[in-house]
Write a protein that holds these residues in place. Structure first.
Motif, mmCIF file in Angstrom:
data_model
loop_
_atom_site.group_PDB
_atom_site.id
_atom_site.type_symbol
_atom_site.label_atom_id
_atom_site.label_comp_id
_atom_site.label_asym_id
_atom_site.label_seq_id
_atom_site.Cartn_x
_atom_site.Cartn_y
_atom_site.Cartn_z
ATOM 1 N N ASP A 240 0.827 -1.205 0.000
ATOM 2 C CA ASP A 240 0.000 0.000 0.000
ATOM 3 C C ASP A 240 0.864 1.260 0.000
ATOM 4 O O ASP A 240 0.547 2.247 -0.689
ATOM 5 C CB ASP A 240 -0.917 -0.017 1.223
ATOM 6 N N ILE A 241 1.953 1.231 0.747
ATOM 7 C CA ILE A 241 2.839 2.398 0.783
ATOM 8 C C ILE A 241 3.560 2.560 -0.544
ATOM 9 O O ILE A 241 3.949 3.679 -0.926
ATOM 10 C CB ILE A 241 3.815 2.282 1.977
ATOM 11 N N CYS A 242 3.733 1.480 -1.303
ATOM 12 C CA CYS A 242 4.282 1.604 -2.660
ATOM 13 C C CYS A 242 3.346 2.416 -3.549
ATOM 14 O O CYS A 242 3.805 3.169 -4.421
ATOM 15 C CB CYS A 242 4.524 0.226 -3.258
ATOM 16 N N TRP A 243 2.044 2.271 -3.361
ATOM 17 C CA TRP A 243 1.078 3.102 -4.092
ATOM 18 C C TRP A 243 1.254 4.570 -3.694
ATOM 19 O O TRP A 243 1.195 5.467 -4.547
ATOM 20 C CB TRP A 243 -0.356 2.648 -3.799
ATOM 21 N N LYS A 244 1.480 4.817 -2.434
ATOM 22 C CA LYS A 244 1.728 6.188 -1.976
ATOM 23 C C LYS A 244 2.982 6.750 -2.635
ATOM 24 O O LYS A 244 3.011 7.903 -3.082
ATOM 25 C CB LYS A 244 1.866 6.209 -0.455
ATOM 26 N N ARG A 245 4.032 5.931 -2.702
ATOM 27 C CA ARG A 245 5.270 6.385 -3.339
ATOM 28 C C ARG A 245 5.049 6.702 -4.822
ATOM 29 O O ARG A 245 5.708 7.562 -5.388
ATOM 30 C CB ARG A 245 6.354 5.320 -3.212
ATOM 31 N N ALA A 246 4.139 5.958 -5.440
ATOM 32 C CA ALA A 246 3.844 6.189 -6.856
ATOM 33 C C ALA A 246 3.033 7.462 -7.071
ATOM 34 O O ALA A 246 2.768 7.834 -8.218
ATOM 35 C CB ALA A 246 3.092 4.990 -7.428
ATOM 36 N N GLY A 247 2.650 8.099 -5.973
ATOM 37 C CA GLY A 247 1.941 9.372 -6.070
ATOM 38 C C GLY A 247 0.463 9.292 -5.793
ATOM 39 O O GLY A 247 -0.232 10.312 -5.849
ATOM 40 N N LYS A 265 -3.812 11.538 -7.825
ATOM 41 C CA LYS A 265 -2.452 11.163 -8.218
ATOM 42 C C LYS A 265 -1.584 12.400 -8.318
ATOM 43 O O LYS A 265 -2.054 13.463 -8.748
ATOM 44 C CB LYS A 265 -2.486 10.443 -9.575
ATOM 45 N N LYS A 266 -0.349 12.273 -7.884
ATOM 46 C CA LYS A 266 0.634 13.335 -8.059
ATOM 47 C C LYS A 266 1.933 12.693 -8.551
ATOM 48 O O LYS A 266 1.973 11.490 -8.842
ATOM 49 C CB LYS A 266 0.857 14.089 -6.751
ATOM 50 N N ALA A 268 5.385 10.851 -8.744
ATOM 51 C CA ALA A 268 5.937 9.780 -7.918
ATOM 52 C C ALA A 268 7.134 10.282 -7.123
ATOM 53 O O ALA A 268 7.803 11.240 -7.504
ATOM 54 C CB ALA A 268 6.342 8.597 -8.796
ATOM 55 N N GLU A 269 7.391 9.622 -6.007
ATOM 56 C CA GLU A 269 8.466 10.011 -5.105
ATOM 57 C C GLU A 269 9.669 9.073 -5.253
ATOM 58 O O GLU A 269 9.526 7.917 -5.628
ATOM 59 C CB GLU A 269 7.974 9.955 -3.647
ATOM 60 N N PHE A 270 10.835 9.616 -4.951
ATOM 61 C CA PHE A 270 12.030 8.789 -4.812
ATOM 62 C C PHE A 270 12.272 8.560 -3.337
ATOM 63 O O PHE A 270 11.975 9.422 -2.520
ATOM 64 C CB PHE A 270 13.243 9.476 -5.455
ATOM 65 N N PRO A 271 12.822 7.394 -2.995
ATOM 66 C CA PRO A 271 13.233 6.293 -3.861
ATOM 67 C C PRO A 271 12.056 5.509 -4.407
ATOM 68 O O PRO A 271 11.006 5.416 -3.758
ATOM 69 C CB PRO A 271 14.078 5.422 -2.922
ATOM 70 N N ARG A 272 12.222 4.943 -5.575
ATOM 71 C CA ARG A 272 11.195 4.096 -6.177
ATOM 72 C C ARG A 272 11.321 2.684 -5.594
ATOM 73 O O ARG A 272 12.425 2.157 -5.476
ATOM 74 C CB ARG A 272 11.351 4.042 -7.692
ATOM 75 N N ILE A 303 1.457 -5.752 -11.664
ATOM 76 C CA ILE A 303 1.591 -4.617 -12.568
ATOM 77 C C ILE A 303 3.061 -4.223 -12.639
ATOM 78 O O ILE A 303 3.740 -4.159 -11.623
ATOM 79 C CB ILE A 303 0.721 -3.419 -12.096
ATOM 80 N N MET A 304 3.556 -4.028 -13.836
ATOM 81 C CA MET A 304 4.970 -3.708 -13.994
ATOM 82 C C MET A 304 5.152 -2.474 -14.864
ATOM 83 O O MET A 304 4.559 -2.365 -15.947
ATOM 84 C CB MET A 304 5.727 -4.887 -14.623
ATOM 85 N N ASN A 305 5.963 -1.553 -14.360
ATOM 86 C CA ASN A 305 6.382 -0.374 -15.123
ATOM 87 C C ASN A 305 5.209 0.408 -15.691
ATOM 88 O O ASN A 305 5.262 0.898 -16.821
ATOM 89 C CB ASN A 305 7.331 -0.805 -16.258
ATOM 90 N N SER A 306 4.162 0.519 -14.902
ATOM 91 C CA SER A 306 2.989 1.283 -15.327
ATOM 92 C C SER A 306 2.505 2.142 -14.161
ATOM 93 O O SER A 306 2.436 1.667 -13.026
ATOM 94 C CB SER A 306 1.857 0.355 -15.767
ATOM 95 N N HIS A 307 2.192 3.391 -14.467
ATOM 96 C CA HIS A 307 1.694 4.318 -13.443
ATOM 97 C C HIS A 307 2.652 4.417 -12.265
ATOM 98 O O HIS A 307 2.229 4.585 -11.110
ATOM 99 C CB HIS A 307 0.301 3.894 -12.972
ATOM 100 N N ASP A 308 3.952 4.291 -12.537
ATOM 101 C CA ASP A 308 5.002 4.366 -11.509
ATOM 102 C C ASP A 308 4.908 3.230 -10.504
ATOM 103 O O ASP A 308 5.418 3.342 -9.376
ATOM 104 C CB ASP A 308 4.943 5.719 -10.776
ATOM 105 N N LEU A 309 4.306 2.131 -10.870
ATOM 106 C CA LEU A 309 4.133 0.990 -9.984
ATOM 107 C C LEU A 309 4.857 -0.239 -10.514
ATOM 108 O O LEU A 309 4.880 -0.480 -11.726
ATOM 109 C CB LEU A 309 2.646 0.654 -9.817
ATOM 110 N N ASN A 310 5.446 -0.987 -9.598
ATOM 111 C CA ASN A 310 6.035 -2.294 -9.898
ATOM 112 C C ASN A 310 5.658 -3.232 -8.764
ATOM 113 O O ASN A 310 6.280 -3.200 -7.693
ATOM 114 C CB ASN A 310 7.549 -2.188 -10.034
#
Length: 684
Positions: A240-247, A265-266, A268-272, A303-310
């Motif tokens: 879930d926090i990975c979704w937050k990192r993706a914005g 959506k905003k 995405a944050e680093f680190p990915r 989901i891979m490499n889409s919408h800043d999500l992996n």
């Protein structure tokens, strides 16, 4: 800084182990050539013991359902000590007793926002007064069967953050460039992978993985992290926090934020962070009868490499024999590494396009509740993994780290709730963390049973001993080492009035401490011990405490009787002979060969620079072949295959020029002219 070394009891007990097993020394002379940078660091978190179930007014049957207990660290210590006895020169043990992190630190805020850490502090501060009135100390909206708090929980969380920081520092900075260890395991509790942005769940109140990741990014410029989660349960919080990192806006965030677009959506944050998990889809938080449709979808997301999500999730399957599991692992579970590899390759390309540097890290959410030794009442859906899995998976993670992360692997303890599951799982995991081979006999029911005796109340050595009982003698060495690992076991678990603490000068490394202490220790009587029996939480929501309610898992087996184990003593001669052979066959050649495969792949410029340096020093190397490795400028280690095997076959002369006691990690030098065919010498 305290003048008391919390590892002193361990050092002294280790010296007894060395004395009882003189063949370890002959191996240590050669193994002393292995540099600190090639060793795995194990971080102990003594403050984690302070998080204890505080509701004294509930029934004893209810207490048995609270399975996230301090005793889990004792079982973990048994697994650590078992690995150390097999490869004492390959591990560096550290205590984070002098490192207290802060819940209000930037790396916690970046994961959980500013309100959630403050809410935890407030609830812990108010907990003791509520408990004194017989009231629940957690909000009604929480699952009080999973989560508990007290004023001491703050210390545990601060200590856990400190342990995470210590581990990250160890693999990126180290005490010095020559002491940077690429791999670290953190023995920590409570776990963290169920904790969301601002919602606790499944024992977890802070997400340890993401806090460590933020610290690594802030302190060492890590840009991309692959989280590999092999806990039995889906790490819904980490994902879930990975979704937050993706914005994407967290569900718990209610305030208006102009940075989000109309779809929440905003940027995405680093680190990915990529999240790759294998788990039981029918267990918490997707238990049939309790799971929501949303939870089941989340635990099945790919989901891979889409919408800043992996994100990639794989569900555990049942198996009937080792061959079937091996096929299952190769055909299904290894897909996680392919997806993580894809994540890193894409990341490198994207960073290159942006003209920015890439810096990767692999983080293992190391839960051991999928073990074949876990309580069956936890594994109600007939899926698990054999003990060897933890070695296999970890070694594959090392290969991935060599390809993309300069070998950097950070492992954090998550689940695992029975003594056998934790002890055997940690044992196998640490063997894999040093790229060594797991031996089937080490994970046998008989061997594991002997080790976990050390988790019982007032443990005492067997009265009956047979000179050829390799397993029993070895297990008792393991138990003594494990129980001496954290002094606070005495107060929190053993509850003995007698405390054994030795004042000593604090030394910077284990090798120096062990070397200096050897020959000066006084053997002590075994410390008094206590009981441990561990299980798992219920997914059932509960907001009130009812002594008469039907508590899940109450039928679990808890061995609290004071049994005379000598009465049913069974000596398995065949297994002991086989076990002894496996220990005997651990050679320096084997250790070196496995470590050689962990060489970091160098760039052309780095290799040319090293070749030039090698040519200029060739004559020196020909005269001094006792240097079977070189440190690279980045602190990585290299063990040249041409010299290692030949040199390590030879016993090292302690009187030779250049010999230093500090070369030996976990082992001190003992002169001996006896030849031993096994680890235990004549005794085994």
């Amino acid at each position: 800084m305290s003048t008391q070394d919390p590892l002193e009891n361990f050092y002294r007990q280790f010296q007894i182990f060395v004395k009882n097993n003189p063949n370890v020394i002959s191996a240590a002379r050669a193994a002393s050539q292995i540099p600190e940078s090639a060793k795995a660091v194990i971080i102990l978190s003594p403050y984690s013991l302070q998080h204890q179930f505080p509701r004294d007014w509930v029934s004893s049957s209810y207490k048995k359902t609270i399975v996230e207990r301090p005793e889990r660290l004792l079982a973990c210590s048994m697994g650590i000590s078992a690995a150390i006895t097999m490869y004492p020169a390959l591990f560096t043990l550290k205590s984070s007793h002098n490192k207290m992190g802060s819940l209000l630190s930037p790396h916690v805020y970046k994961v959980h926002g500013s309100q959630w850490p403050k809410e935890i502090l407030r609830l812990c501060k108010e907990a003791d007064s509520k408990l004194a009135q017989g009231k629940l100390e957690v909000p009604d909206s929480w699952n009080s069967g999973d989560i508990y708090l007290s004023s001491k929980t703050v210390q545990a969380l601060q200590g856990s953050i400190g342990a995470l920081e210590t581990a990250v520092d160890s693999i990126f900075k180290g005490p010095s460039p020559e002491h940077i260890s690429n791999r670290a395991f953190v023995a920590i509790r409570p776990p963290g992978h169920h904790c969301h942005f601002a919602t606790p769940s499944g024992f977890c109140v802070l997400n340890n993985a993401h806090v460590a990741i933020e610290y690594a990014a802030d302190s060492y410029d890590v840009t991309h992290v692959a989280v590999l989660d092999f806990d039995l349960h889906h790490g819904d919080g980490t994902q879930d926090i990975c979704w937050k990192r993706a914005g994407f806006k967290p569900d718990e965030e209610t305030k208006e934020n102009e940075e989000y677009d109309g779809f929440g959506k905003k940027l995405a944050e680093f680190p990915r962070v990529g999240y790759f998990s294998m788990h039981d889809i029918n267990s918490f938080p997707t238990e049939s009868g309790f799971a929501t449709k949303e939870n089941i979808k989340n635990a099945s997301t790919c989901i891979m490499n889409s919408h800043d999500l992996n994100i990639w999730n794989i569900h555990l399957s049942s198996w009937s024999n080792e061959e079937e599991f091996s096929k299952l692992y190769r055909s299904k579970y290894r897909l996680l590494f392919a997806k993580a590899d894809e994540f890193f390759k894409t990341a490198k390309s994207e960073m290159a396009d942006m003209g920015k540097p890439f810096k990767g890290l692999i983080l293992l959410s190391a839960g051991f509740d999928a073990s074949e030794f876990e309580q069956k009442t936890m594994q109600r859906h007939s899926v698990n993994v054999p003990t060897e899995f933890y070695t296999m998976f970890t070694k594959d993670a090392l290969k991935l780290a060599q390809m993309h992360c300069q070998g950097k692997v950070l492992s954090l303890m998550e689940g695992g709730y029975s003594d056998k599951a934790i002890t055997s799982g940690v044992f196998a995991h640490l063997i894999g963390l040093q790229n060594q081979d797991w031996i089937k006999e080490w994970g046998s029911e008989h061997v594991v049973k002997e080790i976990v005796r050390g988790c019982k109340p007032a443990w005492k050595p067997y009265k009956t001993k047979r000179s050829k009982d390799v397993i029993r003698v070895w297990a008792e060495e393991v138990i003594r080492l494990g129980r001496s690992m954290i002094p606070e076991f005495e107060d929190v678990i053993f509850k003995s009035k007698e405390k054994i603490r030795q004042k000593t000068d604090v030394a910077p490394t284990i090798s120096q401490r062990v070397t200096r202490s050897h020959g000066h220790y006084q053997p002590t009587s075994p410390v008094k011990d206590s009981d441990v029996k561990l299980d798992r939480h219920s997914p059932e929501k509960t907001t009130t405490v009812d002594k008469d309610r039907n508590v899940p898992f109450i039928e679990q087996h808890f061995s609290d009787e004071d049994e005379n184990e000598d009465d049913d003593y069974v000596y398995d001669e065949e297994l002991n002979e086989t076990f002894n052979k496996t220990v005997e066959d651990i050679t320096i050649d084997d250790i070196s060969r496995h470590l050689e495969t962990l060489e970091i792949v160098q760039s052309d410029d780095e290799e040319e620079e090293q070749q030039s340096r090698s040519r200029s020093q060739r004559s020196s190397h020909q005269q001094q072949q006792q240097q079977p490795r070189r440190l690279q400028s980045n602190g990585m280690y290299k063990i040249p295959s041409r010299t290692t095997t030949q040199h390590l076959r030879q016993s090292r002369n302690p009187n030779a020029p250049g010999y230093e006691d500090s070369d030996i990690s976990m082992i001190s030098h003992i002169s001996t002219t006896r030849k031993h065919t096994t680890r235990s010498g004549g005794r085994w």
